[in-house]
Design an enzyme around this catalytic site. Sequence first.
Site, short mmCIF file in Angstrom:
data_model
loop_
_atom_site.label_atom_id
_atom_site.label_comp_id
_atom_site.label_asym_id
_atom_site.label_seq_id
_atom_site.Cartn_x
_atom_site.Cartn_y
_atom_site.Cartn_z
N ARG A 158 0.82 -1.23 0.00
CA ARG A 158 0.00 0.00 0.00
C ARG A 158 0.85 1.28 0.00
NH1 ARG A 158 -3.20 -3.77 -0.35
NH2 ARG A 158 -5.34 -3.75 0.39
N SER A 234 -10.84 -0.99 3.33
CA SER A 234 -10.03 -1.06 4.57
C SER A 234 -9.65 0.34 5.00
CB SER A 234 -8.74 -1.84 4.32
OG SER A 234 -9.03 -3.13 3.89
N GLU A 329 -5.05 3.65 6.09
CA GLU A 329 -4.71 3.29 4.72
C GLU A 329 -5.37 4.32 3.78
OE1 GLU A 329 -5.44 0.62 1.05
OE2 GLU A 329 -6.92 1.53 2.34
N1 EPU Z 1 -10.22 -10.77 10.65
C1 EPU Z 1 -10.87 -10.85 11.85
N2 EPU Z 1 -11.89 -9.98 12.10
C2 EPU Z 1 -12.29 -9.06 11.20
C3 EPU Z 1 -11.62 -8.97 9.96
C4 EPU Z 1 -10.57 -9.84 9.71
O1 EPU Z 1 -10.56 -11.68 12.71
O2 EPU Z 1 -13.23 -8.33 11.49
C5 EPU Z 1 -9.16 -11.73 10.36
C6 EPU Z 1 -9.62 -12.73 9.28
O3 EPU Z 1 -10.29 -13.81 9.83
C7 EPU Z 1 -8.30 -13.13 8.65
C8 EPU Z 1 -7.46 -11.87 8.75
O4 EPU Z 1 -8.06 -11.07 9.77
O5 EPU Z 1 -7.69 -14.14 9.40
C9 EPU Z 1 -7.37 -11.13 7.45
O6 EPU Z 1 -8.67 -10.74 7.04
P1 EPU Z 1 -9.09 -10.61 5.49
O7 EPU Z 1 -8.70 -11.80 4.74
O8 EPU Z 1 -10.52 -10.18 5.44
O9 EPU Z 1 -8.16 -9.46 4.92
P2 EPU Z 1 -7.62 -8.11 5.54
O10 EPU Z 1 -6.19 -8.30 5.89
O11 EPU Z 1 -8.52 -7.65 6.63
C10 EPU Z 1 -6.71 -7.17 3.29
C11 EPU Z 1 -6.81 -5.93 2.47
C12 EPU Z 1 -8.14 -5.87 1.73
C13 EPU Z 1 -8.21 -7.09 0.83
C14 EPU Z 1 -8.10 -8.34 1.71
C15 EPU Z 1 -8.05 -9.60 0.90
C16 EPU Z 1 -5.49 -4.26 3.62
C17 EPU Z 1 -5.49 -3.00 4.41
N3 EPU Z 1 -6.68 -4.75 3.32
O12 EPU Z 1 -7.72 -7.11 4.30
O13 EPU Z 1 -8.14 -4.72 0.92
O14 EPU Z 1 -9.42 -7.13 0.10
O15 EPU Z 1 -6.86 -8.30 2.46
O16 EPU Z 1 -6.82 -9.72 0.27
O17 EPU Z 1 -4.43 -4.77 3.28
C18 EPU Z 1 -8.78 -2.43 0.85
O18 EPU Z 1 -7.58 -2.15 0.76
O19 EPU Z 1 -9.67 -1.52 0.85
C19 EPU Z 1 -9.20 -3.81 0.98
C20 EPU Z 1 -10.46 -4.16 1.17
#
Ligand code: EPU
Length: 333
Positions: A158, A234, A329
């Site tokens: 990012r 995010s 972000e």
């Molecule tokens: N998790 C929780 N609780 C929550 C949300 C997430 O426990 O409320 C845990 C999930 O269970 C998982 C981990 O956190 O183990 C990661 O969650 P997730 O796969 O949903 O992805 P993220 O890391 O929260 C990132 C990106 C997203 C992208 C997803 C999928 C960033 C800041 N965000 O989210 O990007 O879609 O991975 O690759 O890196 C964006 O940038 O706007 C965005 C949506």
Amino acid sequence: MRIENTFGIEAEARALITYNTEQALREALYIIRARYDGLPVLHIGCGSNLLFLSDYPGVVLKSEIKGIRIKDETIDEVLVEAGAGEICDDFIAQAIRRGWYGMENLSLIPGQIGAAAVQNIGAYGVEVRDVIEEVQGISLTDGKGRRWACDECGYDYRRSIFKEELWGKYAITRVIFRLSKHFLPKLHYGGLAHAVTQAGLSESTLTAEQLRQIIIDIRRAKLPDPKVQGNAGSFFKNPVVSEEKAERLLREYPDMPHYPASEGVKLAAGWLIEQAGWKGRSLGPAAVHDRQALILVNKGGATGRDIQKLCEAIKKDVAQKFGIELEPEVNII
Ligand code: EPU
């Protein structure tokens, strides 16, 4: 003039100028100097990663530069140039139809091509820098064109030079992508391989269209639609901590999601926020989404300051509980 933003925040600019060619942008820069000299200039895409804390005291620029064309190709690869004003997801859909692969995992991310290159958008184990060959832009100060090879863009998670030292200095006009003519599904991101099996499909026969559909379904199930509930995806970055710190936290929270990163261990901000008790909670008209705690939503009528208050409250609690400083972000203006 109201500024478009997916948070659904009311914010006005002194003027809003759209342009659809490089020449039109240069003319717009003349107009800005003649009529609005001294006022700040903000370049936006679709406003899907912006939070306005107040009205913008200057001029907002937006690209409508369109066009997708093949620059070069071999039997294995294609170099495709896309206008910065193209909608990123439309480009991905078209690429898949034409047999150009590499961006499937980025399906349904909102925003324009230019913003994708600024943000280094990423999802499900792919970042746009993986397929960027070159970025082209025009200086907002003197109208001169410039090109950056991918390795000159300072890309990291990012991050890019366009978000940092060049912020506000250039408009991205076109991006050249290097896409493959052979579809190689990238399913290593947690849960994706499982989602493929759950959909009754197998990795060996999976098509790019099917993978795109799976990604779209996952995103639709988790992420709120900005047309229904204002949000900017995010809100925070996933923090990277030292290995020692991650080990210490893992002793206390063995289920904590964690991933190897270039400079330590990446943690899931959504998980940290949920553990801090914020998932689904509101603060006035701003709330934390109930299915993905990394997303802050406008319940209706929120101002930028309302969202910022919620951001600060979350940051404070996460810092207190885990000793981790969350970093937004979203670009806060
Ligand atoms: N998790 C929780 N609780 C929550 C949300 C997430 O426990 O409320 C845990 C999930 O269970 C998982 C981990 O956190 O183990 C990661 O969650 P997730 O796969 O949903 O992805 P993220 O890391 O929260 C990132 C990106 C997203 C992208 C997803 C999928 C960033 C800041 N965000 O989210 O990007 O879609 O991975 O690759 O890196 C964006 O940038 O706007 C965005 C949506």
